[in-house]
Design a protein around this motif. Structure first.
Motif, PDB file in Angstrom:
ATOM      1  N   ALA A 153     -33.960 -24.048  51.417  1.00 31.91           N
ATOM      2  CA  ALA A 153     -34.498 -24.923  52.487  1.00 31.91           C
ATOM      3  C   ALA A 153     -34.764 -24.598  53.751  1.00 31.91           C
ATOM      4  N   ASP A 154     -35.439 -25.506  54.676  1.00 29.76           N
ATOM      5  CA  ASP A 154     -35.861 -25.016  56.139  1.00 29.76           C
ATOM      6  C   ASP A 154     -34.223 -24.801  56.998  1.00 29.76           C
ATOM      7  N   PRO A 155     -34.087 -23.375  57.513  1.00 28.84           N
ATOM      8  CA  PRO A 155     -33.045 -23.326  58.210  1.00 28.84           C
ATOM      9  C   PRO A 155     -32.749 -24.106  59.338  1.00 28.84           C
ATOM     10  N   SER A 156     -34.051 -24.825  59.892  1.00 29.19           N
ATOM     11  CA  SER A 156     -34.115 -25.581  60.977  1.00 29.19           C
ATOM     12  C   SER A 156     -33.341 -27.129  60.765  1.00 29.19           C
ATOM     13  N   GLY A 157     -33.201 -27.450  59.453  1.00 30.96           N
ATOM     14  CA  GLY A 157     -32.967 -28.698  59.187  1.00 30.96           C
ATOM     15  C   GLY A 157     -31.243 -28.740  59.119  1.00 30.96           C
ATOM     16  N   PHE A 158     -30.952 -29.821  58.173  1.00 29.46           N
ATOM     17  CA  PHE A 158     -29.622 -30.219  57.962  1.00 29.46           C
ATOM     18  C   PHE A 158     -29.296 -29.710  56.535  1.00 29.46           C
ATOM     19  N   VAL A 159     -30.176 -29.402  55.657  1.00 35.95           N
ATOM     20  CA  VAL A 159     -29.821 -29.098  54.214  1.00 35.95           C
ATOM     21  C   VAL A 159     -28.977 -28.047  53.949  1.00 35.95           C
ATOM     22  N   LEU A 160     -29.410 -26.947  54.552  1.00 34.51           N
ATOM     23  CA  LEU A 160     -28.659 -25.705  54.135  1.00 34.51           C
ATOM     24  C   LEU A 160     -27.052 -25.800  54.890  1.00 34.51           C
ATOM     25  N   PHE A 161     -27.012 -26.623  55.781  1.00 31.18           N
ATOM     26  CA  PHE A 161     -25.566 -27.018  56.262  1.00 31.18           C
ATOM     27  C   PHE A 161     -24.801 -27.916  55.136  1.00 31.18           C
ATOM     28  N   VAL A 162     -25.432 -28.910  54.515  1.00 30.57           N
ATOM     29  CA  VAL A 162     -24.879 -29.713  53.824  1.00 30.57           C
ATOM     30  C   VAL A 162     -24.442 -28.905  52.236  1.00 30.57           C
ATOM     31  N   ILE A 163     -25.223 -28.148  51.886  1.00 29.53           N
ATOM     32  CA  ILE A 163     -25.046 -27.395  50.676  1.00 29.53           C
ATOM     33  C   ILE A 163     -23.560 -26.674  50.843  1.00 29.53           C
ATOM     34  N   PRO A 164     -23.419 -25.788  51.792  1.00 31.10           N
ATOM     35  CA  PRO A 164     -22.049 -25.099  51.639  1.00 31.10           C
ATOM     36  C   PRO A 164     -20.937 -26.093  51.928  1.00 31.10           C
ATOM     37  N   SER A 165     -21.151 -27.237  52.417  1.00 29.40           N
ATOM     38  CA  SER A 165     -19.949 -28.245  52.524  1.00 29.40           C
ATOM     39  C   SER A 165     -19.777 -28.745  51.355  1.00 29.40           C
ATOM     40  N   ILE A 166     -20.690 -29.105  50.546  1.00 27.74           N
ATOM     41  CA  ILE A 166     -20.433 -29.659  49.255  1.00 27.74           C
ATOM     42  C   ILE A 166     -19.918 -28.696  48.384  1.00 27.74           C
ATOM     43  N   LEU A 167     -20.403 -27.229  48.218  1.00 29.77           N
ATOM     44  CA  LEU A 167     -19.948 -26.517  47.517  1.00 29.77           C
ATOM     45  C   LEU A 167     -18.432 -26.180  47.632  1.00 29.77           C
ATOM     46  N   VAL A 168     -17.963 -26.217  49.080  1.00 30.28           N
ATOM     47  CA  VAL A 168     -16.572 -25.753  49.404  1.00 30.28           C
ATOM     48  C   VAL A 168     -15.748 -27.249  48.886  1.00 30.28           C
ATOM     49  N   SER A 169     -16.400 -28.246  48.779  1.00 30.32           N
ATOM     50  CA  SER A 169     -15.545 -29.396  48.273  1.00 30.32           C
ATOM     51  C   SER A 169     -15.529 -29.404  46.850  1.00 30.32           C
ATOM     52  N   LEU A 170     -16.639 -28.832  46.306  1.00 33.12           N
ATOM     53  CA  LEU A 170     -16.373 -29.130  44.727  1.00 33.12           C
ATOM     54  C   LEU A 170     -15.242 -27.706  44.255  1.00 33.12           C
ATOM     55  N   SER A 171     -15.234 -26.730  45.353  1.00 36.20           N
ATOM     56  CA  SER A 171     -14.426 -25.791  44.652  1.00 36.20           C
ATOM     57  C   SER A 171     -13.049 -26.294  44.224  1.00 36.20           C
ATOM     58  N   PHE A 172     -12.684 -27.115  45.150  1.00 34.34           N
ATOM     59  CA  PHE A 172     -11.353 -27.606  44.947  1.00 34.34           C
ATOM     60  C   PHE A 172     -11.071 -28.140  43.437  1.00 34.34           C
ATOM     61  N   ALA A 173     -11.872 -28.652  42.968  1.00 37.69           N
ATOM     62  CA  ALA A 173     -11.881 -29.446  41.457  1.00 37.69           C
ATOM     63  C   ALA A 173     -11.207 -28.228  40.517  1.00 37.69           C
ATOM     64  N   PRO A 174     -11.973 -27.212  40.387  1.00 40.92           N
ATOM     65  CA  PRO A 174     -11.390 -26.026  39.423  1.00 40.92           C
ATOM     66  C   PRO A 174     -10.102 -25.809  39.806  1.00 40.92           C
ATOM     67  N   ILE A 175      -9.889 -25.468  40.858  1.00 41.66           N
ATOM     68  CA  ILE A 175      -8.622 -24.822  41.275  1.00 41.66           C
ATOM     69  C   ILE A 175      -7.613 -25.841  41.223  1.00 41.66           C
ATOM     70  N   LEU A 176      -7.652 -26.924  41.792  1.00 44.88           N
ATOM     71  CA  LEU A 176      -6.336 -27.846  41.710  1.00 44.88           C
ATOM     72  C   LEU A 176      -6.080 -28.496  40.249  1.00 44.88           C
ATOM     73  N   LEU A 177      -7.307 -28.525  39.529  1.00 45.44           N
ATOM     74  CA  LEU A 177      -6.837 -29.185  38.397  1.00 45.44           C
ATOM     75  C   LEU A 177      -6.505 -27.881  37.070  1.00 45.44           C
ATOM     76  N   SER A 178      -6.545 -27.007  37.511  1.00 49.70           N
ATOM     77  CA  SER A 178      -6.122 -25.871  36.570  1.00 49.70           C
ATOM     78  C   SER A 178      -5.071 -25.151  37.026  1.00 49.70           C
ATOM     79  N   ILE A 179      -4.562 -25.270  37.971  1.00 48.51           N
ATOM     80  CA  ILE A 179      -3.118 -24.431  38.807  1.00 48.51           C
ATOM     81  C   ILE A 179      -1.738 -24.782  37.931  1.00 48.51           C
ATOM     82  N   SER A 180      -1.085 -23.699  37.474  1.00 47.91           N
ATOM     83  CA  SER A 180       0.265 -24.012  36.923  1.00 47.91           C
ATOM     84  C   SER A 180       1.027 -24.646  38.125  1.00 47.91           C
ATOM     85  N   PRO A 181       2.415 -24.872  37.809  1.00 48.98           N
ATOM     86  CA  PRO A 181       3.297 -25.160  38.894  1.00 48.98           C
ATOM     87  C   PRO A 181       3.109 -24.452  40.137  1.00 48.98           C
TER      88      PRO A 181
END
Length: 421
Positions: A153-181
């Motif tokens: 996307a265009d680096p002068s816009g918002f999209v490229l900042f939204v993408i890492p924000s979404i990826l960071v949020s999505l990263s919690f799911a596999p980690i928190l749903l798979s961890i042992s005690p």
């Protein structure tokens, strides 16, 4: 290796997504700063703030985990990262960016400590080396993928900042749903820096200098690319080459370091890095020369981090390894904080090519000091040293301690094998 992957794939996937998010924002800011009209010096302070926050997180995060637990710390810090990423395009001000970068650095350190604690808890002595290797590949893959997203996307816009924000949020799911005690977490009292220096002068000096080298790659490479007139596509490829090089060279360098005096390997690798920086300095106007320079510098300097850990471990008792990791991480972080500030000043005073001049000067210092130390202490026999374990500078003290545990286990296993025979 298949058993290791099957047991940790979800955690590794989450960490890879985290690294994609971190890699995008680091490179994107260097490009967006040019668009917003920030000076090189201002961007150097912005980039330095991340490492300052990371350094602070290395001190505070373990205590936070001990008090409120892994899950709460992981979720809270991850939420702060996602929020801070959205602030950058909203408030384009150097002071705001510095604050957000410091917050992100602090939070990522805490996230790494938490995730690496789960990872280390899931590993056994026998497979800890393989787990660290898998973790390194996940980290590097995330950083390389991040550079490809710069052209989405265009680096002068918002999209490229939204993408890492979404990826960071999505990263919690596999980690928190798979961890042992949740694993137990104990804060380790650090070794005094003077004591650590007396144990391994090359280890602690090398880690400090290497901090400045790594922050140049992870923090200022995009700033250099914009100043050098590279396109966004060229900047993304240029940054990716630092990490492609580290993937290619990590294991050959580790193999040699386990079979000969590590100082010779450190000296050789540092000289190669200096030559690579010289290529970038002398042929700044050639994009292909810059790719070769980035590949050589990244391929040489990233394994140096693991080499310095392994070299220091060779002179430590098992009881002192955990304490030493805090000191090594601190001096590396201090060097990383100073790195962008130094580069910003040099590029402003001497021009864009000072970026590679800086890298070459630091790697030359490592080479000369390694040569000097070889005259002061005899080499240890290879059968008395621990095994090389791949660790990237983006990792926390937990990964460093895991590498130390693996080194100690390899020594004990070798001793048992010799006694049995």
């Amino acid at each position: 290796m298949g058993q290791v992957i099957s047991g940790t794939w979800a955690l590794m996937l989450g960490m890879m997504l985290l690294m994609v998010g971190n890699g995008v924002q680091g490179s994107l800011l260097g490009i967006r700063g040019e668009i917003e009209g920030f000076s090189t010096v201002e961007m150097s302070f912005v980039m330095s703030a991340y490492f300052l926050g990371f350094l602070g997180g290395s001190r505070v995060a373990p205590e936070m985990i001990r008090r409120v637990g892994h899950v709460r710390v992981f979720a809270a810090l991850g939420s702060f990262i996602s929020a801070a990423l959205i602030v950058f395009p909203w408030l384009a001000d150097p002071w705001v960016w510095m604050f957000c970068r410091a917050v992100i650095g602090f939070c990522f350190c805490g996230v790494y400590v938490t995730a690496e604690s789960w990872l280390n808890n899931a590993a056994t002595n026998e497979d800890r080396g393989k787990v660290l290797s898998f973790y390194m590949y996940a980290q590097v893959t995330g950083i390389i993928i991040a550079q490809g997203l710069l052209v989405a996307a265009d680096p002068s816009g918002f999209v490229l900042f939204v993408i890492p924000s979404i990826l960071v949020s999505l990263s919690f799911a596999p980690i928190l749903l798979s961890i042992s005690p949740t694993p137990a977490f104990e804060s380790t009292k650090g070794m005094k820096l003077r004591e650590l220096f007396n144990v391994s002068p090359l280890g602690i000096t090398g880690m400090f200098v290497l901090g400045g080298v790594f922050s140049a790659q992870f923090g200022m490479s995009a700033v250099y690319g914009t100043q050098a007139g590279l396109s966004i596509v060229e900047i993304s490829i240029f940054i990716a080459m630092f990490y492609v090089g580290s993937v290619v060279t990590q294991y050959p360098i580790g193999w040699f370091s386990d079979r000969m005096d590590r100082r010779i390997v450190i000296l050789t690798v540092s000289v190669l890095a200096t030559l690579g920086a010289a290529i970038g300095f002398l042929w700044t106007g050639s994009f292909y020369a810059l790719l070769v320079a980035a590949f050589i510098v990244g391929g040489a300097t990233n394994p140096l981090y693991s080499l310095f850990i392994a070299h220091t471990n060779d002179f430590l008792s098992r009881e002192d390894m955990a304490a030493a990791s805090a000191g090594l991480l601190f001096v590396n972080g201090l060097g990383a904080v100073l790195g962008p500030l130094t580069i910003g000043w040099l590029m402003t005073s001497l021009g864009t090519s000072a970026y590679f001049l800086y890298l070459g000067a630091l790697t030359a210092i490592i080479s000369l000091y390694a040569l000097y130390r070889m005259t002061k202490r005899a080499a240890l026999p290879s059968d008395e040293t621990g095994s090389f374990a791949p660790v990237l500078p983006t990792s926390s003290s937990v990964a460093m301690e895991a590498a130390q545990e693996y080194a100690q286990y390899s020594i004990e296993e070798e001793a048992e094998t010799q006694n049995a025979s």
